[in-house]
Scaffold this active site. Structure first.
Site, mmCIF file in Angstrom:
data_model
loop_
_atom_site.group_PDB
_atom_site.id
_atom_site.type_symbol
_atom_site.label_atom_id
_atom_site.label_comp_id
_atom_site.label_asym_id
_atom_site.label_seq_id
_atom_site.Cartn_x
_atom_site.Cartn_y
_atom_site.Cartn_z
ATOM 1 N N ASP A 155 0.818 -1.207 0.000
ATOM 2 C CA ASP A 155 0.000 0.000 0.000
ATOM 3 C C ASP A 155 0.854 1.261 0.000
ATOM 4 O O ASP A 155 1.926 1.314 0.618
ATOM 5 C CB ASP A 155 -0.887 -0.014 1.255
ATOM 6 N N GLU B 15 1.064 -0.351 -5.124
ATOM 7 C CA GLU B 15 0.138 0.757 -5.359
ATOM 8 C C GLU B 15 1.000 2.022 -5.422
ATOM 9 O O GLU B 15 1.355 2.596 -4.391
ATOM 10 C CB GLU B 15 -0.899 0.874 -4.241
#
Length: 631
Positions: free
Chosen positions: A310, A363
């Protein structure tokens, strides 16, 4: 087993060097027999402590009963007899720097109390896995030439028990999730973070337990059962993992031993301005070892097939989310976080060396170069990267009234400039259906019929493009309200024809994607994609060809307006009869039923630089897939 040093010289060396990726085998709480006595070995890193003790229900939570001994590198350890699995505990830490005293959860705990309680729980990770067949072949199922179609979900709000609106446990959800994912045709699921987190509304992105699955849904063995069950059903499992920041809850990692141990000391590097959380000090070797170990832990003990990392962009830039003067340049005067770059490269090297059958997915929302290229050529070493540019451009374009779309055609074809610079995953994720952004269906303009047609077009366009696929729960059947983590997905909508038709469309897209090698084999290579016409902005039409290594091809034509286009010419690579494999306007999907009556013969009529063409009927707001073959 005789007594002896639990933390070895090799452990200390590797930990201090920042290359220990199996710390979970030493730090934390481990059941052990010492000199014939059963108990638990405790070990915790607190280099700036003057005293550390274990307290819990076994000693009346008294701070002086079970002190730990300080070892080298600031690791405190000790063996406590008669303490076993199920024991609730914390560490009491007194800082030698400022006499600060605090009770902390174990950073390496394998289990924790159900929030809002915050103590750790002694837990063994014994489990008899039944997924050996899956593990032996999984590498080929997530590689760049495989059909990778990911269903992203939040366990606590996918389905809930209706009587009291509670979430389902890991075991309760296993068979229902496997049945549904199989019916929808996805190859993998991606779970929003299952690591322990105190605030449920963070969806798991504010982690305090980097080695503990959240106890909200059950025990570690329950999560293992879920992964095991999915594997036995042929479904891969990707876990969301967050090394970018952590919360400042007192029982967690923050100010752990009375100093900024895991986080930066300088507030210009320590505080995340957008999420009000703390940033790991990637330049500290022991912190790197902690994070490497966390990543490998989920691959090792829980058989995860991949890690979606993330907020990588927030790690890479020192000025991320900061105003001028609120950040510290690197030693060369730049904005790049060199420590984070080194950390990510080493992380990926550890992962692929130790678990060659998995993938890491970044990401990363900027144009940082070579995110998904090997470290040895200067890349960050990830297997895949989310294509946030495609997502933003596509959603912005489809949200426009079709009458204006011809003026924004570049939002569709701009991707051709960078489509193969990375190994991309095309995401329509949870981030796009929260915080007032509305659901995918609600983003679409005009009346209900056109909303569904636009959404079928968007999803068809996603599957037609080069790159792996990701769709967040609810998007596959057109949930109307945006995602609410306290409520289940709107399953009742599936009884209505437009929603059921959309679900069937996604299922058929997944089938086409898996069965036709031209749709996936060269997802990440330029040779797998060829434009027919990228520039027909007047009609808002895109046409292109997907190809495989053996010369097979699929022709794709997208009509982004509600105007049916009869007799539309499309140049084709070879003459013959082209069967209409899928048409998003088919009645079974909720469309008008207009199309090409199953297929079209080619004409000896030059078009788009090719000697042959197809004369097609393009349905309104549609995408069609055609393949050369026999009538």
């Amino acid at each position: 087993m005789p007594s002896g040093p639990w933390i070895t010289e090799e452990d200390i060396y590797l930990f201090s060097e920042g290359t220990h990726a199996r710390l979970y085998q030493r730090l934390g709480a481990h059941s052990r027999i010492v000199d014939g006595v059963q108990g638990t070995q405790f070990a915790v890193w607190a280099p700036n402590a003057s005293e550390v003790s274990v307290l819990g229900d076994f000693n009346g939570w008294k701070r002086t009963v079970n002190p730990l001994a300080r070892g080298r590198t600031g690791i405190w350890e000790g063996f406590i007899p008669a303490v076993g699995p199920g024991t609730v505990y914390k560490y009491f830490i007194r800082s030698r720097v400022n006499n600060y005293g605090v009770e902390k959860a174990d950073p390496f705990a394998f289990f924790a109390e159900i929030p809002p309680k915050t103590a750790s729980v002694v837990c063994d990770l014994d489990y008899e896995w039944q997924d050996s067949d899956w593990m032996a072949r999984r590498a080929s199922l997530i590689s760049t030439d495989a059909p990778v179609s990911i269903y992203e979900l939040h366990l606590g709000s996918w389905r809930r028990i209706a009587q009291d609106n509670r979430w389902m446990t890991y075991r309760e959800i296993a068979s229902e999730l496997a049945d549904y994912v199989t019916k929808a045709g996805f190859t993998h699921v991606e779970l929003l973070p299952v690591m322990e987190h105190p605030f449920y509304g963070s969806w798991g992105y504010q982690i305090t337990g980097y080695f503990a699955p959240t106890s909200r849904y059950g025990t570690p063995q329950d999560l293992m059962y879920l992964v095991d069950y999915l594997h036995q059903r042929g479904i891969g499992v990707i876990l969301d993992w967050v090394p970018s920041h952590f919360p400042d809850d007192q029982h967690g990692l923050a100010f752990f031993d009375g100093t900024n141990l895991f986080e930066h000391e300088d507030p210009r590097k320590r505080l995340h301005p957008e999420w009000k959380s703390l940033i790991f000090d990637y330049g500290r070797n022991e912190v790197r070892s902690f994070l490497y170990s966390s990543a490998l832990f989920w691959l090792d003990k829980y058989h995860a097939d991949g890690l979606r990392v993330d907020a990588v962009a927030s790690m890479l830039y020192l000025d991320y989310g900061r105003k001028a003067g609120d950040w510290v340049p690197n030693k060369f005067g730049g904005r790049e976080n060199l420590d984070a770059v080194d950390f990510l490269r080493q992380l990926n090297q550890f992962v692929y060396r130790e678990f060659p059958g998995v993938q890491t997915i970044a990401e990363e929302s900027t144009s940082w170069p070579m995110v998904s290229r090997p470290v040895y050529v200067g890349g960050l070493g990830f297997g895949y990267k989310w294509d946030m540019g495609w997502m933003n451009d596509s959603l912005r374009y489809l949200a426009r009234d079709p009458i204006f779309r011809k003026y924004h055609h570049r939002e569709l074809n701009f991707r051709r400039l960078y489509a193969f610079s990375e190994n991309f995953v095309l995401p329509l994720s949870h981030d796009e259906v929260v915080h007032g952004k509305s659901s995918l269906l609600s983003k679409m303009p005009s009346d209900d019929w056109r909303k569904f047609a636009n959404l079928r077009l968007l999803l068809g366009y996603q599957y037609a493009q080069s790159g792996k696929k990701l769709l967040f729960m609810g998007g596959e059947f057109g949930q109307r309200r945006e995602w609410d983590h306290d409520a289940a997905v709107e399953w009742a909508l599936l009884q209505y024809a437009p929603h059921h038709g959309l679900f069937r469309w996604v299922s058929d897209l997944n089938t086409l994607y898996r069965q036709e090698s031209a749709m996936h084999q060269l997802d990440c290579e330029p040779s797998g994609f060829e434009w027919i016409d990228a520039d027909d902005y007047e009609n808002s039409v895109l046409s292109f060809i997907r190809k495989d290594r053996a010369g097979g091809s699929i022709v794709v034509v997208c009509n982004f307006t509600p105007v049916p286009r009869e007799g539309y010419l499309v140049g084709i690579p070879e003459p013959g009869w082209y069967r209409e494999l899928l048409n998003s306007d088919a009645e079974c999907y909720g469309g008008s039923g207009w199309g090409n009556l199953g297929g079209k013969d080619s004409d000896l009529k030059p078009m788009h630089g090719r000697p042959h063409s197809l004369t097609l009927n393009l349905p309104p707001l549609s995408v069609i897939f055609l393949k050369r073959g026999k009538k």
